[in-house]
Every structure is written in structure tokens, then in C-alpha cells.
Design an enzyme around this catalytic site. Structure first.
Site, short mmCIF file in Angstrom:
data_model
loop_
_atom_site.label_atom_id
_atom_site.label_comp_id
_atom_site.label_asym_id
_atom_site.label_seq_id
_atom_site.Cartn_x
_atom_site.Cartn_y
_atom_site.Cartn_z
N ASP A 45 0.89 -1.23 -0.08
CA ASP A 45 -0.13 0.10 -0.11
C ASP A 45 0.99 1.22 0.25
O ASP A 45 0.62 2.30 -0.65
CB ASP A 45 -0.90 0.05 1.10
CG ASP A 45 -2.10 -0.92 1.11
OD1 ASP A 45 -2.60 -1.18 -0.11
OD2 ASP A 45 -2.58 -1.73 2.10
N GLY A 46 2.16 1.25 0.83
CA GLY A 46 2.85 2.49 0.53
C GLY A 46 3.42 2.72 -0.78
O GLY A 46 3.71 3.59 -1.04
N LYS A 164 -7.31 3.57 12.22
CA LYS A 164 -7.62 2.42 13.08
C LYS A 164 -6.69 2.01 14.35
O LYS A 164 -7.29 1.81 15.26
CB LYS A 164 -7.44 1.01 12.05
CG LYS A 164 -7.92 0.00 12.57
CD LYS A 164 -8.07 -1.27 11.78
CE LYS A 164 -8.49 -2.68 12.53
NZ LYS A 164 -7.66 -2.87 13.81
N ALA A 184 -4.54 10.82 21.88
CA ALA A 184 -4.26 11.35 23.24
C ALA A 184 -4.81 12.46 23.76
O ALA A 184 -4.08 13.37 24.19
CB ALA A 184 -2.59 11.08 23.42
P1 NAP Z 1 4.48 2.85 5.64
O1 NAP Z 1 5.55 2.22 6.31
O2 NAP Z 1 4.53 3.03 3.98
O3 NAP Z 1 3.10 2.33 6.20
C1 NAP Z 1 2.99 1.79 7.43
C2 NAP Z 1 1.88 0.45 7.31
O4 NAP Z 1 0.47 1.10 6.93
C3 NAP Z 1 2.26 -0.51 6.17
O5 NAP Z 1 2.14 -1.76 6.52
C4 NAP Z 1 1.24 -0.12 5.01
O6 NAP Z 1 1.21 -1.32 4.23
C5 NAP Z 1 0.04 0.20 5.97
N1 NAP Z 1 -1.03 1.00 5.01
C6 NAP Z 1 -0.78 2.21 4.29
N2 NAP Z 1 -1.85 2.42 3.97
C7 NAP Z 1 -2.58 1.62 4.47
C8 NAP Z 1 -4.35 1.50 4.51
N3 NAP Z 1 -4.97 2.38 3.73
N4 NAP Z 1 -5.09 0.61 5.11
C9 NAP Z 1 -4.28 -0.52 5.80
N5 NAP Z 1 -2.85 -0.34 5.98
C10 NAP Z 1 -2.19 0.36 5.28
O7 NAP Z 1 4.35 4.18 6.26
P2 NAP Z 1 4.51 5.85 6.08
O8 NAP Z 1 4.99 5.87 4.82
O9 NAP Z 1 5.13 6.47 7.11
O10 NAP Z 1 2.93 6.17 5.98
C11 NAP Z 1 2.19 5.55 4.93
C12 NAP Z 1 0.70 5.58 5.85
O11 NAP Z 1 1.16 4.47 6.92
C13 NAP Z 1 0.01 6.53 6.72
O12 NAP Z 1 -0.84 7.33 5.72
C14 NAP Z 1 -0.33 5.92 7.64
O13 NAP Z 1 -1.82 5.90 7.49
C15 NAP Z 1 0.13 4.63 8.02
N6 NAP Z 1 0.87 4.59 9.08
C16 NAP Z 1 0.22 4.22 10.29
C17 NAP Z 1 0.82 4.03 11.43
C18 NAP Z 1 0.17 3.72 12.61
O14 NAP Z 1 -0.75 2.96 12.55
N7 NAP Z 1 0.42 3.92 13.79
C19 NAP Z 1 2.11 4.50 11.63
C20 NAP Z 1 2.71 5.17 10.55
C21 NAP Z 1 2.08 5.05 9.00
P3 NAP Z 1 1.79 -1.94 3.20
O15 NAP Z 1 2.89 -2.76 4.01
O16 NAP Z 1 1.31 -2.73 2.25
O17 NAP Z 1 2.95 -0.70 2.40
#
Ligand code: NAP
Length: 267
Positions: A45-46, A164, A184
Site C-alpha cells: 500500500d505504501g 484504525k 491522546a
Molecule cells: P509505511 O511504512 O509506508 O506504512 C505503514 C503501514 O501501513 C504499512 O504496513 C502499510 O502497508 C500500511 N498501510 C498504508 N496504507 C494503508 C491502508 N489504507 N490500510 C491499511 N494499511 C495501510 O508508513 P508511512 O510511509 O510513514 O505512511 C504511510 C501510511 O502508513 C500513513 O498514511 C499512515 O496511515 C500509515 N501509518 C500508520 C501508522 C500507525 O498505524 N501507527 C504509523 C505510521 C504510518 P504496506 O506494508 O502494504 O505498505
């Protein structure tokens, strides 16, 4: 049809990309990384989120297809062992596309200048080392005075990502709605927020007026350090993201398999 391929550099991905290029060349598809009609991503997804931001200025004319290497993702709808089927489907005359809402973020500076961003997953306003204090308005009506780490506003497709983890609801991507979750929040006798995620109707908007001269704003994975902003407005964009040949996996089954586990995982 002009096609661009965006991918990560994992070994498995590179093998899939080589095979995909070969299949597309056999069908005389034109490769055009600058002005494509279709962007095929190979990775997670990233990878699709990165490609979305690379082509964000052409989002109205581009259709995306995500091929997942590894587990099935939320934007990456095709398995890498289904490449032939995907290429055949791609070349069918009537494209079957699905479109999903995007989040428009407008940052209004102290000088009244407006900077616009589009998010596929979400945008958050945060402070890292000190409490964020901000007034939050819905449709220009004051809703609450927020104190805490920040707030996150997500799209339906982003509801399975950061939203989520913050306790937000998973929303079916066909619903045109925005969700705000708190990060928070401080709640005691003096400070009070709703303390639960809210889901807004398609024509509603959220305005965050921070009482801080600096804070962090995220747009999907990117971080902006913001100084002296007046307010940030979040609404559903008039643009959508279009996926080609999307939705052949049941959304709730995908949610179940991603977060609860396959039936085969049960002990
Ligand atoms: P990233 O390492 O590219 O992504 C973090 C994880 O979020 C990866 O496992 C990615 O899946 C998954 N992800 C991304 N979009 C998703 C969606 N719509 N539904 C379910 N899982 C999803 O992190 P990044 O580049 O910093 O940020 C990209 C996105 O990751 C952000 O927009 C944010 O939503 C999410 N993220 C979440 C958290 C958290 O939940 N605490 C923290 C950081 C980022 P893949 O392995 O398939 O790429």
C-alpha cells in the site's frame, strides 16, 4: 494506452516487474512515466501511496492498479500470480473502474495564503513535545476545544491505516465520509473533548485553529513543519482516486484477513 509502472525494490517485486513489462510489451502497450493513463504499482500500500503523490496533479485523468507482492493490501488488489489475467483485463475496451474519496487539506497561513494538499489515507495535526491546543470547528460552528497530542482526519480507504490504530472505525470505501479521531486527548474536570471518533457527512468540513506558533502536519506518510498557520480546513475533495479493475475482493473479507487472520490461522 500509456502505462507507467511504480514499484519498490524488493527482490520479489523486481521479478514481478520484469514479468509485467514483458507481458505489456507483448501487447504493444506504450510506457510513459510522465503522462500515463494507467499507473500500475507493484509492492505494498505504501508503494501505491507514493505513486499517488507522484501523479497527484494528474489524478483526474489517471487510473491506478495495485499489484501486491507479499500479503494482499487495501489498495493493492491484484496478486502477483494473476499477472496474465490482470493484463488481459486491462486491455478490455470498457474499463471497469471504482473511485474513492480523497481528503483536501487547506493550510491557511498567518498572511492568508492558502496551500492545498490531497491525502489518500489521512492528514494529522500534531505536536510532539508539547500539548496541542486547538479549537475545532465543524461547518464553522465551534465543536470543541482540544488539548492533547493531535487529531487525525481520514478518508474511508485510509480508515484501515493510522485511523484504525487510533481507535477509529473501519469505513467501507464506497461511503463518502470523513472521520476525525483524537490522538491522546487530555480529559479531566477542566479540559473536555468528545473522546470518540466522529464521522462527517459528505458536505461537511472540519477546521482546526491551533493555538500554537508551530506544529506538525502530516499528509499520508509526509511530514510538514508548520510555523504560524491560522487554520487548517479538511473536506472531501472534488477529486477522486480511480482504480481500474478494482474490487474483485470482498472488502470485509480483506479486513478480516488483514486484522483477524485467515480461517487457516485459527488454532
Ligand atoms: P509505511 O511504512 O509506508 O506504512 C505503514 C503501514 O501501513 C504499512 O504496513 C502499510 O502497508 C500500511 N498501510 C498504508 N496504507 C494503508 C491502508 N489504507 N490500510 C491499511 N494499511 C495501510 O508508513 P508511512 O510511509 O510513514 O505512511 C504511510 C501510511 O502508513 C500513513 O498514511 C499512515 O496511515 C500509515 N501509518 C500508520 C501508522 C500507525 O498505524 N501507527 C504509523 C505510521 C504510518 P504496506 O506494508 O502494504 O505498505
Amino acid at each position: 494506452m500509456r502505462v507507467a509502472i511504480a514499484h519498490n525494490n524488493n527482490d520479489e517485486t523486481l521479478k514481478v516487474v520484469a514479468r509485467l513489462k514483458q507481458l505489456l510489451e507483448e501487447k504493444d502497450v506504450v510506457f510513459d512515466a510522465k503522462y500515463p493513463d494507467i499507473v500500475i504499482t507493484v509492492g505494498g500500500d505504501g508503494t501505491l501511496i507514493n505513486a499517488f503523490h507522484r501523479y497527484v496533479n494528474q489524478v483526474s485523468s489517471i487510473r491506478f492498479i495495485g499489484i501486491h507482492t507479499g500479503h494482499l493490501g487495501f489498495y493493492t488488489d491484484w496478486y502477483s500470480d494473476n499477472l496474465d489475467k490482470m493484463v488481459d483485463a486491462l486491455l478490455m475496451h470498457e474499463p471497469e473502474s471504482a473511485s474513492y474519496p480523497l481528503l483536501e487539506v487547506t493550510l491557511v497561513t498567518e498572511a492568508g495564503e492558502k496551500k492545498r494538499y490531497l491525502a489518500l489515507n489521512e492528514s494529522a495535526v500534531k505536536r510532539v513535545s508539547h500539548t496541542l491546543e486547538a479549537n475545532i470547528y465543524i461547518d464553522d460552528q465551534l465543536f470543541e476545544n482540544f488539548r492533547g497530542d493531535g487529531v487525525c482526519i481520514s478518508t474511508p480507504t485510509g480508515s484501515t491505516a493510522y485511523n484504525k490504530s487510533l481507535g477509529g472505525a473501519v469505513i467501507h470505501p464506497r461511503l463518502k465520509a470523513l472521520q476525525m479521531t483524537e490522538i491522546a486527548s487530555i480529559n479531566n474536570r477542566i479540559f473536555r473533548t468528545l473522546s470518540s471518533p466522529i464521522v462527517l457527512a459528505p458536505d461537511q468540513w472540519i477546521t482546526v485553529v491551533p493555538n500554537a506558533d508551530h506544529f506538525v502536519m502530516t499528509v499520508d506518510g509526509s511530514r510538514l513543519n508548520v510555523l504560524n498557520a491560522k487554520k487548517i480546513i479538511f473536506r472531501i475533495s472534488s477529486h477522486v482516486i480511480q482504480f481500474d479493475r478494482f474490487g474483485h475482493h470482498h472488502f470485509w473479507t480483506r479486513v478480516k484477513n488483514s486484522f483477524i487472520g485467515d480461517d487457516n490461522d485459527a488454532v
